[in-house]
Design a protein around this motif. Structure first.
Motif, PDB file in Angstrom:
ATOM      1  N   GLY A  24      31.368  23.489 -10.750  1.00  0.00           N
ATOM      2  CA  GLY A  24      32.170  24.602 -11.233  1.00  0.00           C
ATOM      3  C   GLY A  24      32.665  24.400 -12.647  1.00  0.00           C
ATOM      4  O   GLY A  24      33.167  25.325 -13.279  1.00  0.00           O
ATOM      5  N   PHE A  25      32.529  23.183 -13.133  1.00  0.00           N
ATOM      6  CA  PHE A  25      33.090  22.878 -14.451  1.00  0.00           C
ATOM      7  C   PHE A  25      32.459  21.581 -14.928  1.00  0.00           C
ATOM      8  O   PHE A  25      32.301  20.649 -14.155  1.00  0.00           O
ATOM      9  N   LEU A  26      32.090  21.551 -16.179  1.00  0.00           N
ATOM     10  CA  LEU A  26      31.525  20.317 -16.708  1.00  0.00           C
ATOM     11  C   LEU A  26      32.537  19.619 -17.608  1.00  0.00           C
ATOM     12  O   LEU A  26      33.070  20.223 -18.536  1.00  0.00           O
ATOM     13  N   ASN A  27      32.793  18.381 -17.315  1.00  0.00           N
ATOM     14  CA  ASN A  27      33.641  17.578 -18.190  1.00  0.00           C
ATOM     15  C   ASN A  27      32.888  17.314 -19.487  1.00  0.00           C
ATOM     16  O   ASN A  27      31.655  17.309 -19.504  1.00  0.00           O
ATOM     17  N   PRO A  28      33.611  17.069 -20.572  1.00  0.00           N
ATOM     18  CA  PRO A  28      32.914  16.684 -21.805  1.00  0.00           C
ATOM     19  C   PRO A  28      32.182  15.359 -21.582  1.00  0.00           C
ATOM     20  O   PRO A  28      32.630  14.516 -20.804  1.00  0.00           O
ATOM     21  N   LYS A  29      31.060  15.205 -22.259  1.00  0.00           N
ATOM     22  CA  LYS A  29      30.358  13.910 -22.207  1.00  0.00           C
ATOM     23  C   LYS A  29      31.217  12.875 -22.927  1.00  0.00           C
ATOM     24  O   LYS A  29      31.842  13.187 -23.941  1.00  0.00           O
ATOM     25  N   SER A  30      31.221  11.696 -22.436  1.00  0.00           N
ATOM     26  CA  SER A  30      32.026  10.668 -23.082  1.00  0.00           C
ATOM     27  C   SER A  30      31.495  10.385 -24.482  1.00  0.00           C
ATOM     28  O   SER A  30      30.289  10.220 -24.666  1.00  0.00           O
ATOM     29  N   ASP A  31      32.378  10.371 -25.478  1.00  0.00           N
ATOM     30  CA  ASP A  31      31.937  10.075 -26.842  1.00  0.00           C
ATOM     31  C   ASP A  31      32.313   8.646 -27.245  1.00  0.00           C
ATOM     32  O   ASP A  31      32.276   8.291 -28.406  1.00  0.00           O
ATOM     33  N   VAL A  32      32.735   7.855 -26.254  1.00  0.00           N
ATOM     34  CA  VAL A  32      33.022   6.445 -26.575  1.00  0.00           C
ATOM     35  C   VAL A  32      32.002   5.571 -25.833  1.00  0.00           C
ATOM     36  O   VAL A  32      31.560   5.914 -24.739  1.00  0.00           O
ATOM     37  N   ASP A  33      31.649   4.475 -26.451  1.00  0.00           N
ATOM     38  CA  ASP A  33      30.606   3.641 -25.845  1.00  0.00           C
ATOM     39  C   ASP A  33      31.226   2.559 -24.966  1.00  0.00           C
ATOM     40  O   ASP A  33      30.910   1.387 -25.055  1.00  0.00           O
ATOM     41  N   VAL A  34      32.169   3.008 -24.146  1.00  0.00           N
ATOM     42  CA  VAL A  34      32.804   2.072 -23.225  1.00  0.00           C
ATOM     43  C   VAL A  34      32.639   2.639 -21.834  1.00  0.00           C
ATOM     44  O   VAL A  34      32.869   3.817 -21.599  1.00  0.00           O
ATOM     45  N   ARG A  35      32.193   1.810 -20.928  1.00  0.00           N
ATOM     46  CA  ARG A  35      32.154   2.226 -19.527  1.00  0.00           C
ATOM     47  C   ARG A  35      32.964   1.184 -18.764  1.00  0.00           C
ATOM     48  O   ARG A  35      32.508   0.065 -18.520  1.00  0.00           O
ATOM     49  N   ALA A  36      34.193   1.550 -18.436  1.00  0.00           N
ATOM     50  CA  ALA A  36      35.082   0.585 -17.790  1.00  0.00           C
ATOM     51  C   ALA A  36      34.831   0.603 -16.288  1.00  0.00           C
ATOM     52  O   ALA A  36      34.475   1.639 -15.731  1.00  0.00           O
ATOM     53  N   GLU A  37      35.021  -0.507 -15.676  1.00  0.00           N
ATOM     54  CA  GLU A  37      34.774  -0.598 -14.230  1.00  0.00           C
ATOM     55  C   GLU A  37      36.108  -0.803 -13.509  1.00  0.00           C
ATOM     56  O   GLU A  37      36.886  -1.677 -13.881  1.00  0.00           O
ATOM     57  N   MET A  38      36.373   0.035 -12.543  1.00  0.00           N
ATOM     58  CA  MET A  38      37.577  -0.159 -11.735  1.00  0.00           C
ATOM     59  C   MET A  38      37.258  -1.261 -10.718  1.00  0.00           C
ATOM     60  O   MET A  38      36.292  -1.118  -9.955  1.00  0.00           O
ATOM     61  N   PRO A  39      38.013  -2.342 -10.710  1.00  0.00           N
ATOM     62  CA  PRO A  39      37.713  -3.427  -9.760  1.00  0.00           C
ATOM     63  C   PRO A  39      37.693  -2.897  -8.327  1.00  0.00           C
ATOM     64  O   PRO A  39      38.495  -2.027  -7.977  1.00  0.00           O
TER      65      PRO A  39
END
Lengths: 486, 460
Positions: free
Chosen positions: A14-29
């Motif tokens: 129903g809605f598209l979030n913006p694509k991430s423009d930062v080159d970080v992909r953090a992982e939730m433990p």
């Protein structure tokens, strides 16, 4: 109608979030990560829009139907106030900004609105100062009673109970109880106002205060109001004015002039902000001078240079009663309404609200029992007691009205009147609308004589017929995702 | 007519005749001269155009242009246009509490869907149809736990929003309850203090996740300990984080509350916001606020009603579970539309996006001299930093550069004058973050703010 969850199709968005423009992909433990899936629906924007648009068509509303719901003041909500409350200079404003160093400079327009609303409400009600913080009428009541308690505490008064009339709104006793007081109830006399001699019996040194709606929920103004305030003040009791019925008296009567010490105002009633299907409302609270030290913090003050600031330094204050400065979006709408109407417009609103209620009363008293045959204020309480003898109750009349495209009045309240039908037309309705309503009520009365059994299946024009409320309370189903009862 | 009056002059005359009085003034005869208003000195009314101009002026006196890196429980998330389009339908916003279910199915079904969405989001069994805001919802939860346990003491985690803690104490000032506060250890709940204070007189332990410092915690161990002593666990949550983090349901919480502003509501200078509450099914009759239930009509068709009303003030009066009457229906509608648009995948993505942007900002900030990013615990989209200077002064200077740079903790926590919390939502672009970091560098290291002053990348 299907639930939004039942329209879900895997893969729909129903809605598209913006694509991430930062080159970080953090992982939730994984130890902090949610394991169970969240079952929000998978639907398109059109699915959502159509679903809720179709739901909206299953509502009566002021814009589509006459809505004479007693005690709720369902007047027309002007459209321009909706635009004004959506100006981004207001909607984008973070509530913590004024708490930053020099942050008050960032919100002068907003603080100005709060300050000016305080001034307007003081002049309308005769109070000395208002807090705009309470988020609804009942929340205002609680704030008021807490101030009452703080006052007694500071004076060393040993107070135990609050007196309410039997015709009061349910919120009054509920509020007093939650604030830690016992409740003592005073009955009404045969004229529908509180019995003064019975009140006198209840007044002792242990009485903290008295909560009164005036005009009361029978729609009647109590001419002994000044005597009552004297009696209550004699034991250092606090007079609380429930402002639910303020729409009756603007420009005619100010609670602050006759000895009321504290009151709330329902902005969503008297000042035309939309009721939103049950909120948001707003319930600012006004006090006379002796209660000012106890007002909640923060308070908006105007400095000598004409700028506004928030002051937190009130050692006797009851403290924080809400996170911020009130339901600001609601306050904005009410302020715009006040500016538009001005002095004459407000007085005229009360004039026509009272005229309309009396017109309905006169036209319908031949058809329905009128428990108190007296000039009413902005609302009138009828009774279906006569119709009930042939098995047609207030609720049946209500359902009949729904089929006529009219939202029913409040029924079975006040509790003092058997088969009560409480009608509040408001000033924004015309004689033509009232005549249509009166005609429908007369037809209901006639049908109750000719074919009383016809009511049981009403309403017939709605998407549903009468719901099984017993089943709802027995087989509790309040969550689509819960395991269903077997 | 300016006051939106429906009657013409002729109507008025006709109506007065029916009533049997000469003038409208006669209808006010119960208001005796001794009661009459002593003053009503208000300005004359204005035209709609004039009021609009006045409001434009007022709106322009607010610094709504600042780029927000400030949160503290209230966040700048993007709101899809469809949310406002739908709540602008007058059938929703000019209706009232659905007292008559046959002509209120729209509101009732939407509230049922809201309740269900809150349940699946929090991992709980039942939810109510909304409360005023996150702070008052937490107060209602505390009162509910006190009622359920018949005990007098509440344990309050120091990581719970200081605003919420102040609210809790104001409301209970006149009641005979005891509040004990625990401190925060390395950003998270202080296990040892909690353990020492939890006892069989405790009604509830109140926790927040993420807490005011931005730290995420798994409270399962505290909740288990609480349950052994018959203590209820109340968890205040940030709904967007629940797209990613362990739910209060998974931790075993008994009552969950939260601020729903982030679910599609504008910041609006503090309101209207949306309080939500969810709990276990066994506690539903002690839960405050309106609850919508599904049932059937006379023909057996699915429909919805306000249910379990015997808890409420209009029936129970002084014996009610709460004095609450009006709730936040329209805001709950906003939230359910928002959650439906985002949907199952979108909500997860949104949470991940917030986490990523905040992590990017943290890494960039760590490169500046004078900024220490506190990494003692896992965070979501808000985190604590220690500055080399007084944080309130730094935030003030940042306003001049177009940023609401964060919230200084010194306002609510003693000895934390150099600390602030910084929030980074999905709306903050890389470019904004980099400009923010650059400006912060200038403010902190003004005398000599060329690149040579930057620290080498600090590995965490």
């Amino acid at each position: 109608m299907d639930l939004i969850f039942e329209k879900s199709v895997e893969g729909k968005r129903g809605f598209l979030n913006p694509k991430s423009d930062v080159d970080v992909r953090a992982e939730m433990p994984s130890s902090y990560k949610r394991q169970k899936e969240c079952h929000l629906p998978e639907v398109s924007e059109l699915d959502v829009v159509r679903h809720f648009t179709n739901l909206s068509k299953r509502n009566f509303s002021v814009d589509s139907n006459f809505y004479p719901l007693g005690s709720c003041t369902m007047k027309y909500n002007p459209k321009f106030t909706e635009d004004l409350a959506r100006l981004c200079g207001f909607t984008h404003l973070h509530p913590l900004l004024p708490q930053l160093k020099q942050g008050e400079k960032l919100v002068q327009g907003a603080l100005g609105v709060l300050y000016e609303m305080d001034r307007w409400l003081c002049e309308i009600t005769g109070m000395d100062s208002f807090t705009m913080q309470p988020l609804a009428g009942a929340h205002g009541e609680l704030t008021g009673v807490m101030m009452m308690a703080a006052y007694h505490k500071s004076k060393g008064n040993k107070k135990k109970y609050i007196v309410v009339p039997d015709s009061s709104h349910g919120t009054n006793p509920a509020t007093a109880a939650i604030a830690g007081y016992e409740i003592v109830c005073v009955p009404s006399d045969k004229n529908g106002v509180m019995d003064l001699s019975r009140l006198q019996e209840k007044i002792t040194d242990e009485m903290a205060g008295f909560m009164l709606t005036c005009p009361n929920t029978h729609g009647i103004f109590n001419s002994n109001i000044d005597k009552i305030t004297e009696m209550v003040h004699a034991v250092d009791g606090i007079m609380y004015y429930d402002g639910a019925n303020l729409n009756a008296i603007m420009g005619r009567f100010r609670p602050g002039d006759v000895g009321f010490d504290v009151m709330h105002v329902n902005l969503h009633k008297t000042f035309a902000t939309p009721h939103g299907g049950g909120g948001p409302g707003a319930g600012p609270v006004g006090v006379k001078e002796k209660l000012i030290p106890y007002l909640p913090i923060s308070r908006v003050v105007r400095k000598e240079d004409g700028t506004y600031s928030l002051n937190y330094d009130y050692p006797d204050s009851i403290g924080y009663i809400a996170s911020f400065y009130g339901n600001f979006g609601v306050i904005l709408r009410a302020y715009a309404y006040l500016l538009l109407l001005g002095k004459e417009g407000l007085k005229e609103a009360s004039n026509h609200a009272v005229l309309n209620a009396n017109y309905i009363k006169e036209r319908l008293k031949k058809h329905f029992a009128l428990p108190y045959d007296h000039i009413c204020m902005h609302e009138v309480v009828l009774s279906a007691a006569t119709q009930a003898k042939s098995g047609v109750h207030a609720i049946d009349i209500a359902k009949f009205l729904i089929d006529k495209g009219i939202h029913p009045p409040t029924v079975y309240f006040p509790l003092t009147v058997q088969e009560a039908i409480m009608i509040e037309p408001t000033e924004t309705e015309s004689k033509q609308t009232l005549d249509h309503f009166i005609q429908a009520m007369v037809e209901a009365d006639e049908l109750s004589v000719t074919e009383p059994s016809a009511f049981k299946d009403l309403p017939k024009t709605m998407p549903i017929s009468r719901p099984d409320e017993t089943k709802a309370a027995r087989d509790i189903d309040t969550n689509y995702f819960a395991e269903k009862p077997c | 007519m300016a006051s939106y009056i429906g009657n013409t002059q002729k109507d008025v005359q006709d109506m007065l005749k029916v009533i049997g009085v000469k003038s409208i003034d006669d209808l006010f005869q119960d208001i005796k001269p001794r009661h009459a208003s002593q003053s009503f000195d208000l300005p004359a009314g204005k035209s709609e155009f004039e009021v609009v101009e006045c409001f434009r002026r007022l709106a322009s006196q607010n610094a709504a242009h600042l780029i927000p890196f400030i949160g503290g429980g209230y966040y700048d998330h993007y709101i899809p246009a469809a949310v406002d389009a739908i709540i602008s339908r007058a059938e929703f916003y000019t209706a009232y509490t659905p007292y008559q279910p046959e002509c209120s199915q729209g509101t009732l079904q939407a509230l049922y869907e809201f309740q269900s969405s809150i349940c699946t989001l929090t991992g709980m069994e039942v939810a109510n149809a909304s409360l005023y805001d996150g702070g008052t919802a937490l107060y209602e939860a505390a009162m509910m736990a006190l009622r359920l346990t018949n005990r007098k003491k509440v344990l309050l985690d120091g990581g719970v929003s200081p605003i919420y803690r102040k609210i809790l104490k104001s409301y209970t000032g006149n009641l005979h309850y005891e509040f004990q506060e625990t401190s925060v250890a390395h950003g998270q709940s202080h296990r040892q203090e909690m353990e020492e204070l939890l006892d069989e007189n405790t009604a509830a332990v109140i926790l927040q996740n993420p807490n005011f410092f931005g730290a995420i915690d798994d409270h399962s161990d505290i909740i288990k300990k609480a349950h052994e002593l018959g203590v209820l666990a109340i968890e205040s949550v940030y709904p967007i984080a629940l797209g990613l983090i362990k739910t209060p349901g998974e931790m075993g919480a008994d009552i969950v509350t939260g601020e729903g502003q982030s679910l599609g509501l504008p910041l609006n200078f503090g309101g209207p916001y949306l309080g939500f509450m969810a709990t276990r099914k066994e506690f539903i009759r002690k839960m405050p606020g309106r609850i919508v239930g599904q049932t059937v009509d006379q023909e057996g068709r699915r429909c919805f009603v306000n249910t379990l009303q015997a808890r409420e003030q209009h029936i129970r009066r002084e014996k009610a579970t709460s004095n609450i009457c009006t709730n936040m229906s329209l805001c709950a509608l906003q939230a359910v539309i928002y959650m439906s648009l985002l949907g199952k995948e979108g909500f997860k993505e949104l949470a991940q996006l917030n986490l990523d942007k905040a992590e990017f900002a943290r890494r960039m900030m760590e490169r500046i001299k004078g900024v220490e990013v506190i990494r003692s615990s896992q965070t979501f989209n808000e985190f604590t930093v220690r500055l080399s200077k007084d944080a309130s002064g730094v935030v003030e200077a940042m306003i001049g550069k177009g940023f609401a740079a964060g919230f200084p903790l010194g306002r609510y926590y003693k000895g934390m004058d150099n600390y602030m919390i910084v929030a980074v939502t999905e709306k903050r672009t890389k470019e904004e973050i980099l400009r923010y970091v650059e400006s912060l560098d200038e403010v902190l290291n003004k005398s000599n703010h060329c690149s040579s002053n930057r620290k080498e990348h600090v590995a965490s």
